[in-house]
Scaffold this motif. Structure first.
Motif, PDB file in Angstrom:
ATOM      1  N   ILE A  38     -20.045  77.221 -83.795  1.00 24.25           N
ATOM      2  CA  ILE A  38     -19.120  76.217 -83.260  1.00 24.25           C
ATOM      3  C   ILE A  38     -19.804  74.857 -83.280  1.00 24.25           C
ATOM      4  N   MET A  39     -19.157  73.896 -83.908  1.00 16.41           N
ATOM      5  CA  MET A  39     -19.647  72.518 -83.899  1.00 16.41           C
ATOM      6  C   MET A  39     -18.740  71.691 -82.993  1.00 16.41           C
ATOM      7  N   TYR A  40     -19.314  71.110 -81.949  1.00 14.71           N
ATOM      8  CA  TYR A  40     -18.567  70.278 -81.006  1.00 14.71           C
ATOM      9  C   TYR A  40     -18.751  68.813 -81.386  1.00 14.71           C
ATOM     10  N   ASN A  41     -17.677  68.054 -81.275  1.00 10.25           N
ATOM     11  CA  ASN A  41     -17.707  66.652 -81.674  1.00 10.25           C
ATOM     12  C   ASN A  41     -17.098  65.767 -80.587  1.00 10.25           C
ATOM     13  N   TRP A  42     -17.900  64.813 -80.118  1.00  7.61           N
ATOM     14  CA  TRP A  42     -17.439  63.785 -79.195  1.00  7.61           C
ATOM     15  C   TRP A  42     -17.258  62.511 -80.006  1.00  7.61           C
ATOM     16  N   MET A  43     -16.025  62.108 -80.259  1.00 12.96           N
ATOM     17  CA  MET A  43     -15.767  60.896 -81.043  1.00 12.96           C
ATOM     18  C   MET A  43     -15.988  59.656 -80.174  1.00 12.96           C
ATOM     19  N   PRO A  44     -16.548  58.568 -80.743  1.00 11.99           N
ATOM     20  CA  PRO A  44     -16.749  57.348 -79.950  1.00 11.99           C
ATOM     21  C   PRO A  44     -15.461  56.844 -79.310  1.00 11.99           C
ATOM     22  N   SER A  45     -14.371  56.926 -80.054  1.00  8.87           N
ATOM     23  CA  SER A  45     -13.111  56.381 -79.541  1.00  8.87           C
ATOM     24  C   SER A  45     -12.475  57.260 -78.481  1.00  8.87           C
TER      25      SER A  45
ATOM     26  N   MET B  57     -21.331  49.987 -75.276  1.00  9.80           N
ATOM     27  CA  MET B  57     -20.980  50.586 -76.555  1.00  9.80           C
ATOM     28  C   MET B  57     -20.861  52.092 -76.368  1.00  9.80           C
ATOM     29  N   SER B  58     -19.768  52.653 -76.831  1.00 10.53           N
ATOM     30  CA  SER B  58     -19.559  54.089 -76.785  1.00 10.53           C
ATOM     31  C   SER B  58     -19.883  54.667 -78.155  1.00 10.53           C
TER      32      SER B  58
ATOM     33  N   THR C 164     -10.894  51.147 -74.868  1.00  8.26           N
ATOM     34  CA  THR C 164      -9.537  50.628 -75.052  1.00  8.26           C
ATOM     35  C   THR C 164      -9.363  49.942 -76.400  1.00  8.26           C
ATOM     36  N   MET C 165     -10.450  49.659 -77.094  1.00  8.56           N
ATOM     37  CA  MET C 165     -10.391  48.957 -78.375  1.00  8.56           C
ATOM     38  C   MET C 165     -10.536  49.948 -79.526  1.00  8.56           C
ATOM     39  N   ARG C 166      -9.801  49.727 -80.600  1.00 10.91           N
ATOM     40  CA  ARG C 166      -9.913  50.559 -81.781  1.00 10.91           C
ATOM     41  C   ARG C 166     -10.439  49.711 -82.936  1.00 10.91           C
ATOM     42  N   LEU C 167     -11.463  50.218 -83.602  1.00  7.20           N
ATOM     43  CA  LEU C 167     -12.034  49.577 -84.779  1.00  7.20           C
ATOM     44  C   LEU C 167     -12.022  50.595 -85.908  1.00  7.20           C
ATOM     45  N   PRO C 168     -11.011  50.578 -86.768  1.00  6.28           N
ATOM     46  CA  PRO C 168     -10.918  51.593 -87.819  1.00  6.28           C
ATOM     47  C   PRO C 168     -12.210  51.712 -88.617  1.00  6.28           C
ATOM     48  N   VAL C 169     -12.569  52.938 -88.960  1.00  5.04           N
ATOM     49  CA  VAL C 169     -13.780  53.319 -89.684  1.00  5.04           C
ATOM     50  C   VAL C 169     -15.008  53.213 -88.773  1.00  5.04           C
ATOM     51  N   ILE C 170     -15.226  52.035 -88.166  1.00  2.00           N
ATOM     52  CA  ILE C 170     -16.406  51.840 -87.329  1.00  2.00           C
ATOM     53  C   ILE C 170     -16.368  52.769 -86.125  1.00  2.00           C
ATOM     54  N   ASP C 171     -15.190  52.914 -85.485  1.00  2.00           N
ATOM     55  CA  ASP C 171     -15.133  53.752 -84.289  1.00  2.00           C
ATOM     56  C   ASP C 171     -15.124  55.237 -84.636  1.00  2.00           C
TER      57      ASP C 171
ATOM     58  N   PHE D 141      -9.879  70.230 -78.645  1.00  2.00           N
ATOM     59  CA  PHE D 141     -10.406  70.640 -77.349  1.00  2.00           C
ATOM     60  C   PHE D 141      -9.510  70.011 -76.290  1.00  2.00           C
ATOM     61  N   PRO D 142      -9.666  70.345 -75.041  1.00  2.00           N
ATOM     62  CA  PRO D 142      -8.867  69.651 -74.014  1.00  2.00           C
ATOM     63  C   PRO D 142      -8.951  68.145 -74.220  1.00  2.00           C
ATOM     64  N   PRO D 143      -7.846  67.496 -74.599  1.00  2.00           N
ATOM     65  CA  PRO D 143      -7.905  66.085 -75.009  1.00  2.00           C
ATOM     66  C   PRO D 143      -8.342  65.156 -73.911  1.00  2.00           C
ATOM     67  N   ILE D 144      -9.136  64.156 -74.328  1.00  2.00           N
ATOM     68  CA  ILE D 144      -9.603  63.120 -73.396  1.00  2.00           C
ATOM     69  C   ILE D 144      -9.014  61.768 -73.797  1.00  2.00           C
ATOM     70  N   GLY D 145      -8.792  61.600 -75.067  1.00  2.00           N
ATOM     71  CA  GLY D 145      -8.237  60.353 -75.564  1.00  2.00           C
ATOM     72  C   GLY D 145      -7.785  60.561 -76.971  1.00  2.00           C
ATOM     73  N   ASP D 146      -7.293  59.523 -77.598  1.00  2.00           N
ATOM     74  CA  ASP D 146      -6.834  59.616 -78.975  1.00  2.00           C
ATOM     75  C   ASP D 146      -8.012  59.861 -79.893  1.00  2.00           C
ATOM     76  N   GLU D 147      -7.799  60.697 -80.884  1.00  2.00           N
ATOM     77  CA  GLU D 147      -8.861  60.976 -81.851  1.00  2.00           C
ATOM     78  C   GLU D 147      -8.782  59.947 -82.962  1.00  2.00           C
ATOM     79  N   ALA D 148      -9.961  59.554 -83.470  1.00  2.00           N
ATOM     80  CA  ALA D 148      -9.992  58.594 -84.573  1.00  2.00           C
ATOM     81  C   ALA D 148      -9.428  59.223 -85.813  1.00  2.00           C
TER      82      ALA D 148
END
Length: 446
Positions: free
Chosen positions: A224-231, A256-257, A237-244, A439-446
């Motif tokens: 199992i590979m777990y992934n915490w996305m920065p966004s 910085m997250s 609250t800010m979205r930076l496509p590709v960078i985030d 996984f149990p959602p925390i926020g929008d996925e990039a």
């Protein structure tokens, strides 16, 4: 691409053919020279027809795989990969009146400019090991882009063929070095120990083991590979496509997250690496900390379990189930990695612990009969080209959670598709190599 293909098939089948592989590399280098010579006549008609037909054949070959896609998401992925060789074929086979060569030159120039600027900026700011070489490569990319746009040293048709001949030249050089290395490789040493793979010393922990592991069945426990996305952090609250997706994103507190990635296999095995002391996440300090200089190294710690990490921090937003790996190689890799507690944001971070570990665990996962046919099948898959592109970006910057997830996703899609396309299902009972789950959602996925 060649390095990844030889890694997946494993060195055992090719070790007796070291000289043959080196000779093949010399032939490819000679073909690159002939291709460049053909471009000098200002027309390069033969090379255009040859390469255009080759890319068209690759695209048509993958048409069947597109039609056999198991779901809509995979259908989109396969169409996208099939579109790469189809676009190249269209540019090379288009009549001169349609200016396909000029369009291809502009696309190549834009890609070189973007990659060159990113590489130059990272080399000057981050100072990863080998940064002077990255500056030279970046300047060469920008110079090549200028030549393509100003139609120098040849016209657009000739310049496109020159670029393809350069790609052939680099492939031939890799084959030549691989052949020499395989000829010297003993039965236990991992192919990852070659200087071709270890430019950043990330594979110093690749295990030296005898024999190969039997393929894992669909009934065995997946990795199992777990992934915490920065966004996905709660205060972003800010979205930076590709960078985030691949790096970091500012949060609402002025910090910085950044993301995180870990691996779990059962209750007794967990790979997760983190600095002992929390890195100051203010924007200014975060950039200053992103340096490969030894003065920025710190002490790291190994998180004992997934449950501990969730309780101490937060739950991930995605998990991925991987079935193609060698448990023995992964455990040996982690035992070696844990002997050093040095943490570096760009040289030895959480993703550097996971990415090279997964590569070590995937050595030889597609070993089996007809290795040369398997090699050819891998080389004509556009998904492998994308995987090589991701791996190249990680090489000159660093592994990040986003790079690891996308790289392993492409590798497993390639292997899934290769099994269907060659009828090599006997290699192991078929099961998707990497399945993503929310996984149990925390926020929008990039």
């Amino acid at each position: 691409m060649l390095k990844i293909a030889f890694l997946l098939i494993g060195p055992t089948a090719f070790r007796p053919f070291g000289r043959v592989i080196s000779a093949l590399g010399l032939c490819v280098i000679a073909a690159a020279g002939l291709t460049a010579w053909d471009a000098l006549d200002g027309i390069a008609r033969f090379s255009h027809q040859l390469f255009g037909s080759l890319f068209l054949a690759i695209a048509l070959f993958h048409l069947l795989a597109v039609m056999n896609a198991p779901d809509r998401g995979e259908l989109v992925q396969r169409l996208w990969r099939m579109g790469l060789p189809l676009a190249v074929a269209a540019a090379l086979l288009a009549p001169p009146s349609l200016h396909g060569d000029w369009g291809a030159s502009v696309v190549m120039a834009v890609a070189l400019v973007i990659d060159g600027i990113i590489r130059l900026g990272i080399a000057l700011v981050v100072r990863v090991p080998g940064w002077p070489r990255n500056i030279v490569v970046a300047l060469a990319q920008l110079g090549g882009a200028g030549g393509l746009l100003w139609q120098w040293p040849l016209d657009p048709a000739g310049n496109v063929i020159l670029a393809l001949s350069l790609s052939l030249l680099l492939s031939g050089w890799v084959l030549l070095r691989l052949g020499v290395h395989l000829g010297r490789l003993d039965d236990k040493t991992s192919i990852l120990r070659s200087s071709l793979y270890s430019t950043r010393n990330w594979h110093a922990h690749a295990p030296s083991l005898e024999g190969s592991d039997p393929p894992r069945s669909a009934e065995q426990q997946p990795l199992i590979m777990y992934n915490w996305m920065p966004s996905a952090a709660p205060n972003v609250t800010m979205r930076l496509p590709v960078i985030d997706r691949y790096f970091a994103v500012p949060d609402a507190d002025g910090g910085m997250s950044s993301g995180h990635v870990s691996l779990e296999l059962g209750a007794d095995f967990y790979i997760s690496y983190y600095p002992n002391e929390e890195i100051e996440r203010s924007s200014t300090n975060f950039i200053n900390t992103m340096s490969g200089e030894p003065s920025h190294d710190m002490v790291g710690s190994f998180v004992p379990s997934f449950a501990f990490e969730v309780d101490d921090w937060r739950a991930p937003n995605r998990q991925f189930l991987l079935r193609r790996f060698s448990e023995r190689r992964l455990r040996a890799y982690w035992d070696s990695f844990r002997q050093d507690t040095t943490y570096s944001l760009v040289n030895r971070n959480c993703a550097v612990a996971v990415g090279p570990g997964l590569e070590a665990a995937m050595e030889g996962v597609w070993a089996g009969p007809r290795p040369w046919l398997r090699l050819l099948r891998l080389m004509v898959d556009p998904g492998l080209w994308l995987a090589a592109l991701i791996r190249g970006r990680a090489d000159f910057l660093t592994w990040t959670p986003g790079f690891v997830v996308d790289y392993m996703g492409e590798l497993n899609r390639v292997l899934d598709q290769c099994e269907q396309g060659l009828g090599l299902r006997a290699a192991w009972p078929y099961a998707p190599g990497m399945v993503g789950q929310d996984f149990p959602p925390i926020g929008d996925e990039a």
